[in-house]
Design a protein around this motif. Structure first.
Motif, PDB file in Angstrom:
ATOM      1  N   ASP A  17      40.766  45.213  35.866  1.00 20.47           N
ATOM      2  CA  ASP A  17      39.708  46.116  35.421  1.00 20.47           C
ATOM      3  C   ASP A  17      40.151  46.980  34.249  1.00 20.47           C
ATOM      4  OD1 ASP A  17      38.081  45.125  37.397  1.00 20.47           O
ATOM      5  OD2 ASP A  17      38.510  46.751  38.824  1.00 20.47           O
ATOM      6  N   GLU A  18      41.459  47.150  34.103  1.00 23.50           N
ATOM      7  CA  GLU A  18      41.961  48.007  33.029  1.00 23.50           C
ATOM      8  C   GLU A  18      42.123  47.266  31.701  1.00 23.50           C
ATOM      9  OE1 GLU A  18      45.703  46.056  34.631  1.00 23.50           O
ATOM     10  OE2 GLU A  18      43.669  46.544  35.281  1.00 23.50           O
ATOM     11  N   VAL A  35      41.167  45.342  28.342  1.00 27.37           N
ATOM     12  CA  VAL A  35      40.052  45.428  27.399  1.00 27.37           C
ATOM     13  C   VAL A  35      40.317  44.489  26.229  1.00 27.37           C
ATOM     14  CG1 VAL A  35      38.736  46.971  25.885  1.00 27.37           C
ATOM     15  CG2 VAL A  35      39.638  47.829  28.059  1.00 27.37           C
ATOM     16  N   GLY A  88      42.044  52.396  29.920  1.00 26.07           N
ATOM     17  CA  GLY A  88      42.156  50.978  29.587  1.00 26.07           C
ATOM     18  C   GLY A  88      43.338  50.664  28.682  1.00 26.07           C
TER      19      GLY A  88
END
Length: 423
Positions: free
Chosen positions: A197-198, A200, A210
């Motif tokens: 999820d972190e 990018v 992120g």
């Protein structure tokens, strides 16, 4: 797709040593099926599909290795100072007008065919001319400066065995034989994505918590360097359902699926769970640092489709090291290349280091001249597995053996050049 079953890599040991992992890959993984003929300019890095024999002698005729004078060695006197009449001149790409007669020499240039009867060439730097007469000094041996027909490779000789990864020199040899294309194995299809999820995508807005995805670009470049065809599947969130669906779809159209991140024992590390929904994780720990949490297994796609799977750590340096030691041998095996371990050069350590026994450790470092001028390995200032500059500011990996517990300056360690890993 490679010929794999869900127990292709299955082992009993909870932590594998590197040699055992490499043995399992060679024994239990079969190359991908499929062959094609490719033009020479597209052949570097490809794997030869079948043995290729020479179609003709190379060189095709006896020729001169230097600019000089072709002669018959039997005409020379033992004491030197032999005088021979210069009868003709032979340029590269042209043949002599007639056979060489007794007591004669012929001016000849590099690559030109020797006249019939000639067997030796005197270098022009050693020649003395007296008008149209050549004076030959003592010491010229029979056959000096003569390239014999077929001495490089004779017709029918093996040029390339099956499994050879073609390098630039191989392409030159094929071209010298007059070939325009070579039979090679199909390139391995590799699907690759990052998880977390972190993570990018570069070029997009970076949230406060992120980080930009470096691993995927690192791995895509390494996969391409090894001659495979990568498919970039982007970034997937920490969601077991989404991961399982993506893995299943990737397995249907690829030979190998690689992920980075999500393979340790944290609560948000969902890759192992996702793999077990559409295949099997057969081992996930290797005796290596950085990068012990490495998952390897088999994925099931639609129908009978099977793909090998490797889940790499999320830290960039750990991802690089485990690619070198896990993905590289697997990818080359799938490509049908003859197994060859990474060349590890013994060098002198210019540092001190302590480690736990029972695992192979890799430090990022470079070779520098020591006090006596001999090369010695030095370690980069940052040893953390997340330091990308530990890869960009160094030349290779310093290998410390499984059972070593301490390294002192002057001890012998191994060194693996980055050019070997990516080549």
């Amino acid at each position: 797709m490679p010929q794999l079953s869900e127990d292709s890599f299955a082992v009993g040991a909870p932590v594998l040593r590197i040699e055992e992992m490499e043995r399992l890959i060679v024994e239990r993984v079969q190359p991908v099926p499929g062959f094609e003929a490719v033009p020479l300019r597209a052949a570097p890095g490809r794997v030869v599909a079948q043995p290729i024999a020479a179609l003709r002698d190379l060189p095709p005729f006896d020729n001169s290795a230097v600019d000089g004078y072709a002669l018959r060695h039997t005409d020379l006197g033992a004491a030197g100072g032999t005088r021979l009449a210069v009868a003709d001149c032979v340029m590269a790409g042209h043949a002599a007008a007639r056979p060489l007669g007794a007591g004669e020499a012929v001016r000849i240039f590099t690559g030109a065919p020797l006249p019939k009867g000639a067997d030796t060439v005197l270098m022009q730097e050693d020649a003395t001319l007296d008008g149209d007469v050549l004076v030959v000094p003592a010491g010229l041996a029979p056959g000096d400066n003569r390239r014999r027909a077929g001495e490089d490779i004779a017709v029918g000789g093996l040029m390339f065995p099956a499994g050879r990864r073609l390098a630039a020199a191989d392409i030159a040899l094929a071209a010298a034989q007059g070939l325009t294309a070579l039979p090679v194995r199909r390139r391995v299809a590799v699907a690759l994505f990052s998880t977390g999820d972190e993570i990018v995508e570069p070029g997009t807005a970076l949230p406060p918590s992120g980080i930009y995805d470096a691993n995927r670009y690192l791995l895509l470049a390494l996969v391409e360097k090894l001659g495979a065809v990568p498919t970039d599947l982007g970034i997937l969130p920490d969601d077991p359902d989404a991961l399982a669906a993506a893995l299943r779809e990737a397995a249907a159209g690829h030979d190998l699926v690689i992920t980075s991140g999500g393979v340790s024992t944290g609560e948000a590390d969902h890759v192992r769970t996702a793999v077990e929904r559409c295949g099997r994780v057969v081992f996930w720990r290797i005796a290596i640092k950085p990068g012990r949490p490495v998952a390897m297994g088999v994925l099931a796609g639609a129908g009978e489709a099977r793909a090998a799977f490797v889940g790499l750590p999320g830290n960039p340096a750990a991802a690089f090291v485990t690619f070198a030691r896990v993905v590289r041998p697997l990818l080359l095996r799938l490509a049908g290349a003859t197994p060859r371990p990474l060349p590890v050069v013994p060098v002198r350590a210019g540092f001190a280091h302590r480690k736990k026994p029972g695992r192979r450790e890799y430090l990022r470092g470079s070779l520098r001249p020591g006090p006596d001028g001999l090369p010695e390995a030095v370690v980069y200032r940052l040893e953390g597995a997340g330091a990308i500059t530990s890869l960009t500011e160094t030349d290779g990996l310093i290998e410390i053996g499984d059972d070593v517990i301490a390294v002192a300056p002057g001890d012998t360690v191994g060194f693996v050049s980055y050019t070997e890993i990516a080549g």
